[in-house]
Design an enzyme around this catalytic site. Sequence first.
Site, PDB file in Angstrom:
ATOM      1  N   THR A 125      55.104  42.856  38.673  1.00 31.15           N
ATOM      2  CA  THR A 125      53.859  42.152  38.357  1.00 31.15           C
ATOM      3  C   THR A 125      53.254  42.634  37.043  1.00 31.15           C
ATOM      4  O   THR A 125      53.277  43.825  36.731  1.00 31.15           O
ATOM      5  CB  THR A 125      52.845  42.353  39.493  1.00 31.15           C
ATOM      6  OG1 THR A 125      53.403  41.865  40.704  1.00 31.15           O
ATOM      7  CG2 THR A 125      51.545  41.620  39.207  1.00 31.15           C
ATOM      8  N   GLU A 126      52.689  41.686  36.288  1.00 37.90           N
ATOM      9  CA  GLU A 126      52.030  41.997  35.019  1.00 37.90           C
ATOM     10  C   GLU A 126      50.601  41.468  35.045  1.00 37.90           C
ATOM     11  O   GLU A 126      50.257  40.617  35.881  1.00 37.90           O
ATOM     12  CB  GLU A 126      52.796  41.365  33.854  1.00 37.90           C
ATOM     13  CG  GLU A 126      54.197  41.900  33.709  1.00 37.90           C
ATOM     14  CD  GLU A 126      54.948  41.345  32.495  1.00 37.90           C
ATOM     15  OE1 GLU A 126      56.092  41.756  32.284  1.00 37.90           O
ATOM     16  OE2 GLU A 126      54.366  40.501  31.782  1.00 37.90           O
ATOM     17  N   GLY A 128      49.262  39.307  33.298  1.00 35.84           N
ATOM     18  CA  GLY A 128      49.230  37.862  33.106  1.00 35.84           C
ATOM     19  C   GLY A 128      50.249  37.094  33.911  1.00 35.84           C
ATOM     20  O   GLY A 128      50.356  35.872  33.783  1.00 35.84           O
ATOM     21  N   SER A 131      52.094  35.571  40.606  1.00 33.70           N
ATOM     22  CA  SER A 131      52.960  34.684  41.385  1.00 33.70           C
ATOM     23  C   SER A 131      54.069  34.073  40.528  1.00 33.70           C
ATOM     24  O   SER A 131      55.173  33.826  41.013  1.00 33.70           O
ATOM     25  CB  SER A 131      52.126  33.564  42.013  1.00 33.70           C
ATOM     26  OG  SER A 131      51.200  34.110  42.939  1.00 33.70           O
ATOM     27  N   ILE A 156      50.865  48.618  40.370  1.00 36.07           N
ATOM     28  CA  ILE A 156      52.110  49.316  40.706  1.00 36.07           C
ATOM     29  C   ILE A 156      51.828  50.440  41.695  1.00 36.07           C
ATOM     30  O   ILE A 156      51.168  51.434  41.369  1.00 36.07           O
ATOM     31  CB  ILE A 156      52.786  49.854  39.435  1.00 36.07           C
ATOM     32  CG1 ILE A 156      52.995  48.724  38.423  1.00 36.07           C
ATOM     33  CG2 ILE A 156      54.113  50.516  39.808  1.00 36.07           C
ATOM     34  CD1 ILE A 156      53.775  47.531  38.943  1.00 36.07           C
ATOM     35  N   ARG A 268      35.099  50.368  78.416  1.00 32.19           N
ATOM     36  CA  ARG A 268      33.725  49.968  78.107  1.00 32.19           C
ATOM     37  C   ARG A 268      33.159  49.072  79.210  1.00 32.19           C
ATOM     38  O   ARG A 268      33.851  48.161  79.691  1.00 32.19           O
ATOM     39  CB  ARG A 268      33.710  49.224  76.773  1.00 32.19           C
ATOM     40  CG  ARG A 268      32.382  48.638  76.362  1.00 32.19           C
ATOM     41  CD  ARG A 268      31.484  49.650  75.739  1.00 32.19           C
ATOM     42  NE  ARG A 268      30.373  48.987  75.056  1.00 32.19           N
ATOM     43  CZ  ARG A 268      29.297  49.631  74.653  1.00 32.19           C
ATOM     44  NH1 ARG A 268      29.196  50.935  74.837  1.00 32.19           N
ATOM     45  NH2 ARG A 268      28.317  48.974  74.040  1.00 32.19           N
ATOM     46  N   GLY A 340      33.069  45.482  68.806  1.00 29.79           N
ATOM     47  CA  GLY A 340      31.670  45.349  68.435  1.00 29.79           C
ATOM     48  C   GLY A 340      31.295  46.279  67.288  1.00 29.79           C
ATOM     49  O   GLY A 340      32.070  46.492  66.358  1.00 29.79           O
ATOM     50  N   GLU A 364      54.136  41.130  47.676  1.00 25.96           N
ATOM     51  CA  GLU A 364      55.503  40.640  47.914  1.00 25.96           C
ATOM     52  C   GLU A 364      55.552  39.108  47.845  1.00 25.96           C
ATOM     53  O   GLU A 364      56.401  38.471  48.481  1.00 25.96           O
ATOM     54  CB  GLU A 364      56.051  41.125  49.272  1.00 25.96           C
ATOM     55  CG  GLU A 364      56.024  42.630  49.473  1.00 25.96           C
ATOM     56  CD  GLU A 364      57.061  43.368  48.649  1.00 25.96           C
ATOM     57  OE1 GLU A 364      57.702  42.738  47.795  1.00 25.96           O
ATOM     58  OE2 GLU A 364      57.223  44.578  48.865  1.00 25.96           O
ATOM     59  N   GLU A 368      50.519  31.869  49.995  1.00 19.06           N
ATOM     60  CA  GLU A 368      50.597  30.521  49.430  1.00 19.06           C
ATOM     61  C   GLU A 368      51.956  30.294  48.768  1.00 19.06           C
ATOM     62  O   GLU A 368      52.563  29.221  48.908  1.00 19.06           O
ATOM     63  CB  GLU A 368      49.468  30.315  48.411  1.00 19.06           C
ATOM     64  CG  GLU A 368      48.073  30.216  49.018  1.00 19.06           C
ATOM     65  CD  GLU A 368      47.527  31.546  49.507  1.00 19.06           C
ATOM     66  OE1 GLU A 368      46.608  31.540  50.344  1.00 19.06           O
ATOM     67  OE2 GLU A 368      48.018  32.605  49.061  1.00 19.06           O
TER      68      GLU A 368
END
Length: 388
Positions: A125-126, A128, A131, A156, A268, A340, A364, A368
């Site tokens: 990944t950069e 800019g 995806s 990273i 509870r 709660g 990863e 979408e």
Amino acid sequence: MDFSLTDDQKALVQAAADFSRAELADHAAEWDATSHFPVDVIRRAGEAGFLGIYIPEERGGLGLSRLDASLIFEQLSQGCISTTAYLTIHNMVAWMVASWGSEALRESWVERLISGECLGCYCLTEPGSGSDAASLRTKAVREGDEYVITGSKMFISGAGANDVMVVMARTGAPDSGAGGVSAILVPADAAGIEYGKNEEKMGWKSQPTRLISFDGVRVPVGNRLGEEGEGFKLAMKGLDGGRLNIASCSLGAAQHALTLSRNYLQERKQFGRELAQFQALQFKLADMATELAAARLMVRHAAWRLDQGDPEVTAYCAMAKRFATDMGFNVCNEALQLHGGYGYLREFPLERMVRDTRVHQILEGTNEIMRVIVARRLLADGVIETLQ
């Protein structure tokens, strides 16, 4: 069709569960609060074999299947989601070097990666290009027997504490797309590398996340993994398994959240009755368990497809990643609601689990993008008929 685990797989599950309880569970909250990267524990994971899970035995790894790896990561993540997620990334880096590195690279790095002596990170990944990974701009220009790398990588994991990294860089023309990308192994201390600040994140606080800048970084051409221009293909192969790995972390988180919820409902009391006696809460617990069971089947099925070399494995992995990571976050969020106000307190683990699982829907490949991958395959002739 037998869905039961083998005796060997049951032993792996038990070993991973034991390590999770002994080394991760009691420290996860402190690591999160102090943003501590537990290098010593990661190295003990190496001693247990958990840093070379699917590297072949002849290369020093355990030589296990991707299904086996999923079983292991599911158990480890019940102790600490964030630290286990880094272990999955390190495993991917070590596997890529063992699979596509030259013999010299393997001899230099693989054993040390498997042991945890050296830590790896994965640089795709950069700033800019997220995806749209094929549009990456970090370039590696060949000068004689060296590549000169210039550019930057963003988000990273492990950066700054790592010893080596797999960098995806453009060796082709600027408009060469996916076919102009190569994978290059770069020592973390090479001249010209700078690390940004440790990002302040919502979750995953037990591992550092930094920007890495490359300014004329020189590495031998022999550090390339595979052939020139094969980098994007290798990246996608890595991501098929990486998506199952992170999906498995979501399974473990959901299992832990389900167990905590069951215990809380039984302990509870409100209005003179245990919470477990209220049908609305029973239904919620049942839905959580059902979604977890469905996701677990999807992940294990996709892992089996990956082990078999199925031609449609990318679609199966994308479907499993999308469903399991959505499920993991939803189950942890529902568990917080069941607890709660207590669920919202740092004293209890659920607020951390919600924060840690949220990013699984992003990394990863966002969920979408998982839908895009699946839809493209479904629209190809004959594919729908094969996915059954």
